[in-house]
Design a protein around this motif. Structure first.
Motif, PDB file in Angstrom:
ATOM      1  N   SER A   1       0.784  -1.032  -0.033  1.00 23.87           N
ATOM      2  CA  SER A   1       0.074   0.058  -0.037  1.00 23.87           C
ATOM      3  C   SER A   1       0.674   1.236   0.130  1.00 23.87           C
ATOM      4  O   SER A   1       0.672   2.386  -0.880  1.00 23.87           O
ATOM      5  CB  SER A   1      -0.885   0.028   1.306  1.00 23.87           C
ATOM      6  N   GLU A   2       1.957   1.056   0.727  1.00 24.26           N
ATOM      7  CA  GLU A   2       2.865   2.440   0.972  1.00 24.26           C
ATOM      8  C   GLU A   2       3.599   2.479  -0.344  1.00 24.26           C
ATOM      9  O   GLU A   2       4.211   3.640  -0.695  1.00 24.26           O
ATOM     10  CB  GLU A   2       3.735   2.281   2.003  1.00 24.26           C
ATOM     11  N   ALA A   3       3.773   1.578  -1.253  1.00 23.89           N
ATOM     12  CA  ALA A   3       4.414   1.570  -2.406  1.00 23.89           C
ATOM     13  C   ALA A   3       3.592   2.094  -3.799  1.00 23.89           C
ATOM     14  O   ALA A   3       4.048   2.057  -4.654  1.00 23.89           O
ATOM     15  CB  ALA A   3       5.208   0.322  -2.832  1.00 23.89           C
ATOM     16  N   GLY A   4       2.069   2.095  -3.186  1.00 21.43           N
ATOM     17  CA  GLY A   4       1.259   2.562  -4.367  1.00 21.43           C
ATOM     18  C   GLY A   4       0.258   1.712  -4.886  1.00 21.43           C
ATOM     19  O   GLY A   4      -0.325   1.709  -5.618  1.00 21.43           O
ATOM     20  N   ALA A   5       0.396   0.343  -4.108  1.00 16.47           N
ATOM     21  CA  ALA A   5      -0.348  -0.811  -4.743  1.00 16.47           C
ATOM     22  C   ALA A   5      -1.671  -0.889  -4.304  1.00 16.47           C
ATOM     23  O   ALA A   5      -2.024  -0.543  -3.127  1.00 16.47           O
ATOM     24  CB  ALA A   5       0.433  -1.911  -4.501  1.00 16.47           C
ATOM     25  N   VAL A   6      -2.791  -1.348  -5.042  1.00 13.38           N
ATOM     26  CA  VAL A   6      -3.888  -1.445  -4.625  1.00 13.38           C
ATOM     27  C   VAL A   6      -4.361  -2.967  -4.508  1.00 13.38           C
ATOM     28  O   VAL A   6      -4.320  -3.421  -5.862  1.00 13.38           O
ATOM     29  CB  VAL A   6      -5.194  -0.766  -5.444  1.00 13.38           C
ATOM     30  N   CYS A   7      -4.265  -3.674  -3.528  1.00  9.99           N
ATOM     31  CA  CYS A   7      -4.531  -4.970  -3.626  1.00  9.99           C
ATOM     32  C   CYS A   7      -6.086  -5.467  -3.519  1.00  9.99           C
ATOM     33  O   CYS A   7      -6.633  -5.121  -2.680  1.00  9.99           O
ATOM     34  CB  CYS A   7      -3.803  -5.750  -2.275  1.00  9.99           C
TER      35      CYS A   7
END
Length: 236
Positions: A22-28
């Motif tokens: 999440s902090e790296a910009g990913a939406v899981c």
């Protein structure tokens, strides 16, 4: 930047990876087939396949495993960034022509050392990694890597600890996602079995808790780099 996550059971979730990605910009987007959710046939973005208690070949126990292996194979063939963890790594091996069986050395559990192999030095996820602590909890093992796989890390007693397929697919036998809290849940659920095998549950839990900073230091970069691969592929 979207990553599809296949979760095989409720107590084997994303753990550390949820925050790191999440902090790296990913939406899981988590798919839970054990709750009746369908494993997609195709995805875009990235794919993470998590661990679980089942064996990679136990299709009757977990009827979604064939669809998961098919999805992994398609993603590897299409260059979709993919990360298999423990059971996920074993499913990738089976899906792509390798072999998995009961580990001849029995259950590997607790904190062990994972040692990078020469190819790790130029790998996009593993470059710069030295011998590192990792959480283990598996009784099955990858006995034969898929054709073309590049071994990235080894360990004792099970040598196939990490490998890469093609340019964008990775698999790890260990659990970079496992927080100390998740590990305590795992040992609580199998305390009698672990004790019967000669393990001290308290010592296992304490060792994982004491290793928290080392685990974060080793595997957070891997998660961030995987997110970077997903971004690069999506924006190419």
């Amino acid at each position: 930047m979207r990553i599809t996550v296949i979760e095989h059971e409720a107590d084997a979730g994303l753990g550390f990876l949820a925050g790191w990605l999440s902090e790296a910009g990913a939406v899981c987007e988590v798919v839970r087939p054990y709750l009746g959710e369908a494993v997609p046939e195709r995805i875009t973005g990235g794919l993470i396949v998590l661990g679980g208690e089942a064996a990679a070949w136990e299709d009757e126990r977990c009827p979604w495993l064939p669809a998961t292996r098919d999805l992994i194979r398609v993603c590897v063939e299409r260059g979709v960034p993919t990360l298999g963890i423990c059971l996920g790594a074993q499913l990738m091996a089976l899906a792509c022509g390798g072999a998995v069986g009961r580990g001849e050395h029995g259950l590997e559990v607790g904190v062990t050392e994972v040692v990078p192999l020469p190819a790790a030095g130029t790998d996009r996820l593993f470059a710069g990694l030295g011998p590192s602590l990792a959480v283990q909890y598996h009784r099955d093992a990858i006995t034969e890597l898929p054709p073309g796989a590049v071994p990235l890390a080894t360990g004792d007693p099970y040598p196939n600890q990490a490998y890469r397929l093609g340019e964008n697919a990775w698999a790890v036998q260990f659990h970079p996602e496992a927080t100390p809290e998740i590990f305590v849940d795992w040992t609580a659920g199998s305390a009698e079995t672990l004790t019967g095998l000669g393990h001290s549950v308290e010592e296992l839990n304490t060792r994982v808790k004491e290793s928290r900073n080392d685990l974060v230091g080793a595997w957070r970069p891997l998660a961030e780099r995987f997110a970077g691969v997903v971004i690069a592929v999506q924006t190419a």
